[in-house]
Design a protein around this motif. Sequence first.
Motif, PDB file in Angstrom:
ATOM      1  N   ALA A  70      34.790  30.172  37.938  1.00  0.00           N
ATOM      2  CA  ALA A  70      33.646  30.848  37.320  1.00  0.00           C
ATOM      3  C   ALA A  70      33.376  32.195  37.968  1.00  0.00           C
ATOM      4  O   ALA A  70      32.950  33.140  37.303  1.00  0.00           O
ATOM      5  N   VAL A  71      33.611  32.280  39.277  1.00  0.00           N
ATOM      6  CA  VAL A  71      33.473  33.547  39.999  1.00  0.00           C
ATOM      7  C   VAL A  71      34.712  33.726  40.865  1.00  0.00           C
ATOM      8  O   VAL A  71      35.399  32.770  41.215  1.00  0.00           O
ATOM      9  N   THR A  72      35.030  34.975  41.221  1.00  0.00           N
ATOM     10  CA  THR A  72      36.207  35.246  42.037  1.00  0.00           C
ATOM     11  C   THR A  72      35.864  36.243  43.129  1.00  0.00           C
ATOM     12  O   THR A  72      34.687  36.550  43.351  1.00  0.00           O
ATOM     13  N   ASP A  73      36.885  36.758  43.825  1.00  0.00           N
ATOM     14  CA  ASP A  73      36.647  37.685  44.931  1.00  0.00           C
ATOM     15  C   ASP A  73      37.824  38.635  45.070  1.00  0.00           C
ATOM     16  O   ASP A  73      38.851  38.493  44.394  1.00  0.00           O
ATOM     17  N   VAL A 106      36.421  44.630  35.820  1.00  0.00           N
ATOM     18  CA  VAL A 106      35.292  44.052  36.531  1.00  0.00           C
ATOM     19  C   VAL A 106      35.507  42.546  36.626  1.00  0.00           C
ATOM     20  O   VAL A 106      36.098  41.935  35.740  1.00  0.00           O
ATOM     21  N   ALA A 107      35.036  41.986  37.719  1.00  0.00           N
ATOM     22  CA  ALA A 107      35.130  40.551  37.943  1.00  0.00           C
ATOM     23  C   ALA A 107      33.758  40.023  38.319  1.00  0.00           C
ATOM     24  O   ALA A 107      33.023  40.668  39.075  1.00  0.00           O
ATOM     25  N   LEU A 108      33.403  38.867  37.797  1.00  0.00           N
ATOM     26  CA  LEU A 108      32.172  38.212  38.216  1.00  0.00           C
ATOM     27  C   LEU A 108      32.422  37.575  39.573  1.00  0.00           C
ATOM     28  O   LEU A 108      33.355  36.786  39.749  1.00  0.00           O
ATOM     29  N   ALA A 109      31.621  37.944  40.551  1.00  0.00           N
ATOM     30  CA  ALA A 109      31.844  37.504  41.929  1.00  0.00           C
ATOM     31  C   ALA A 109      30.529  37.054  42.546  1.00  0.00           C
ATOM     32  O   ALA A 109      29.443  37.339  42.021  1.00  0.00           O
ATOM     33  N   GLU A 110      30.623  36.332  43.660  1.00  0.00           N
ATOM     34  CA  GLU A 110      29.445  35.968  44.441  1.00  0.00           C
ATOM     35  C   GLU A 110      29.505  36.757  45.743  1.00  0.00           C
ATOM     36  O   GLU A 110      30.420  36.595  46.548  1.00  0.00           O
ATOM     37  N   ASP A 112      27.154  38.160  49.036  1.00  0.00           N
ATOM     38  CA  ASP A 112      25.897  37.981  49.774  1.00  0.00           C
ATOM     39  C   ASP A 112      24.999  36.962  49.089  1.00  0.00           C
ATOM     40  O   ASP A 112      23.789  37.164  48.899  1.00  0.00           O
ATOM     41  N   ASP A 113      25.612  35.838  48.686  1.00  0.00           N
ATOM     42  CA  ASP A 113      24.899  34.717  48.067  1.00  0.00           C
ATOM     43  C   ASP A 113      24.216  35.094  46.763  1.00  0.00           C
ATOM     44  O   ASP A 113      23.206  34.496  46.380  1.00  0.00           O
ATOM     45  N   ASP A 114      24.745  36.054  46.058  1.00  0.00           N
ATOM     46  CA  ASP A 114      24.181  36.429  44.769  1.00  0.00           C
ATOM     47  C   ASP A 114      25.312  36.841  43.841  1.00  0.00           C
ATOM     48  O   ASP A 114      26.382  37.255  44.282  1.00  0.00           O
ATOM     49  N   LEU A 115      25.076  36.748  42.531  1.00  0.00           N
ATOM     50  CA  LEU A 115      26.073  37.179  41.567  1.00  0.00           C
ATOM     51  C   LEU A 115      26.133  38.697  41.505  1.00  0.00           C
ATOM     52  O   LEU A 115      25.112  39.377  41.583  1.00  0.00           O
ATOM     53  N   ALA A 116      27.342  39.213  41.360  1.00  0.00           N
ATOM     54  CA  ALA A 116      27.530  40.652  41.245  1.00  0.00           C
ATOM     55  C   ALA A 116      28.807  40.921  40.465  1.00  0.00           C
ATOM     56  O   ALA A 116      29.695  40.063  40.356  1.00  0.00           O
ATOM     57  N   TRP A 117      28.878  42.131  39.906  1.00  0.00           N
ATOM     58  CA  TRP A 117      30.141  42.602  39.335  1.00  0.00           C
ATOM     59  C   TRP A 117      30.954  43.264  40.444  1.00  0.00           C
ATOM     60  O   TRP A 117      30.451  44.127  41.161  1.00  0.00           O
ATOM     61  N   LEU A 118      32.198  42.850  40.572  1.00  0.00           N
ATOM     62  CA  LEU A 118      33.129  43.492  41.474  1.00  0.00           C
ATOM     63  C   LEU A 118      33.998  44.414  40.621  1.00  0.00           C
ATOM     64  O   LEU A 118      34.837  43.954  39.839  1.00  0.00           O
ATOM     65  N   VAL A 119      33.765  45.711  40.743  1.00  0.00           N
ATOM     66  CA  VAL A 119      34.508  46.715  39.984  1.00  0.00           C
ATOM     67  C   VAL A 119      35.730  47.116  40.793  1.00  0.00           C
ATOM     68  O   VAL A 119      35.615  47.411  41.986  1.00  0.00           O
ATOM     69  N   PHE A 120      36.918  47.130  40.173  1.00  0.00           N
ATOM     70  CA  PHE A 120      38.122  47.476  40.914  1.00  0.00           C
ATOM     71  C   PHE A 120      39.012  48.390  40.075  1.00  0.00           C
ATOM     72  O   PHE A 120      38.969  48.371  38.849  1.00  0.00           O
ATOM     73  N   PRO A 180      43.453  48.380  45.503  1.00  0.00           N
ATOM     74  CA  PRO A 180      42.390  48.811  44.604  1.00  0.00           C
ATOM     75  C   PRO A 180      41.233  49.465  45.363  1.00  0.00           C
ATOM     76  O   PRO A 180      40.986  49.173  46.543  1.00  0.00           O
ATOM     77  N   ASP A 181      40.519  50.350  44.688  1.00  0.00           N
ATOM     78  CA  ASP A 181      39.187  50.762  45.117  1.00  0.00           C
ATOM     79  C   ASP A 181      38.201  49.759  44.562  1.00  0.00           C
ATOM     80  O   ASP A 181      38.372  49.238  43.447  1.00  0.00           O
ATOM     81  N   TYR A 182      37.122  49.485  45.311  1.00  0.00           N
ATOM     82  CA  TYR A 182      36.115  48.523  44.881  1.00  0.00           C
ATOM     83  C   TYR A 182      34.726  49.145  44.885  1.00  0.00           C
ATOM     84  O   TYR A 182      34.421  50.029  45.690  1.00  0.00           O
ATOM     85  N   GLU A 183      33.905  48.644  43.990  1.00  0.00           N
ATOM     86  CA  GLU A 183      32.476  48.931  44.000  1.00  0.00           C
ATOM     87  C   GLU A 183      31.772  47.670  43.516  1.00  0.00           C
ATOM     88  O   GLU A 183      32.319  46.926  42.687  1.00  0.00           O
ATOM     89  N   THR A 184      30.608  47.399  44.036  1.00  0.00           N
ATOM     90  CA  THR A 184      29.842  46.236  43.577  1.00  0.00           C
ATOM     91  C   THR A 184      28.612  46.692  42.800  1.00  0.00           C
ATOM     92  O   THR A 184      28.069  47.772  43.047  1.00  0.00           O
TER      93      THR A 184
END
Length: 265
Positions: A70-73, A106-110, A112-120, A180-184
């Motif tokens: 459901a979420v990745t990293d 974009v990836a749905l990620a967890e 800091d204990d919260d949902l975020a978009w991981l942009v790569f 990759p470059d990343y942004e959250t």
Amino acid sequence: MSVTRDGAPARQVTLAWAALTDKGTKRAMNEDSALSEMPLFVVADGMGGHSAGDIASAAVVTRLSAITDAVTDAGSIEAALAEALDDIDRVGDESVLGTGTTVTGVALAEIDDDLAWLVFNIGDSRVYLYEGEELRQLTTDHSVVQELLDAGLITREQAEHHPDSNVITRAVGFHEKPVPDYETLPVVAGQRILVCSDGLTKELTDYGIKHYLATTSTPERAVDELVAAALANGGRDNVTVVVLDVESDQAVDDQAGGGRRTSRS
């Protein structure tokens, strides 16, 4: 979908999305590939002028599609890209020119204990965010033209017609470790995210992209109109778009009920 964190109520996020790709009006084949399945929304653009660009972009999408949680990293994404690199280089080694691909999404990620978009991002495909009637580019191109812009050697107007507009400085392929470059980005109801190949941005300005994201009611309508506009403006390259809407985001008392998820290829 619902996501539960230790010591916190489940969080139900409702997403809707659509994807569309077209070979354009000038190219003989489509070297783009797209992935639009939880938790990843990705565009890969096989490098034009090299052999088997379609195989390179498909390899990236195939390896990333194996991530089905459901979420990745970032670690899972980079492991998938490393596997894709092996696939690509086996094909590329058969040619003097080699082969490669961009990968952006974009990836749905967890985080800091919260949902975020991981942009790569690797290459010059892009991710945009349309939110609060404003359009923002979330990725920075890995290209010769972007380096010239950053150095102040050319203007944005000159960049649009620069002879090196197709030359990228980072790719998946050529035996180079994918970096990759990343942004959250926090997940917020009302967000509309666009992932696209440069076949769209070659034909539409940011103003045009903003117009179609602002005036379409669903992701399906948005991808249809964006691709149609790119083709009408010349369609000089393959064009691929993924549009993702965050329809709602709320805490719930249990894990019952999964948010609506729609997809289109």
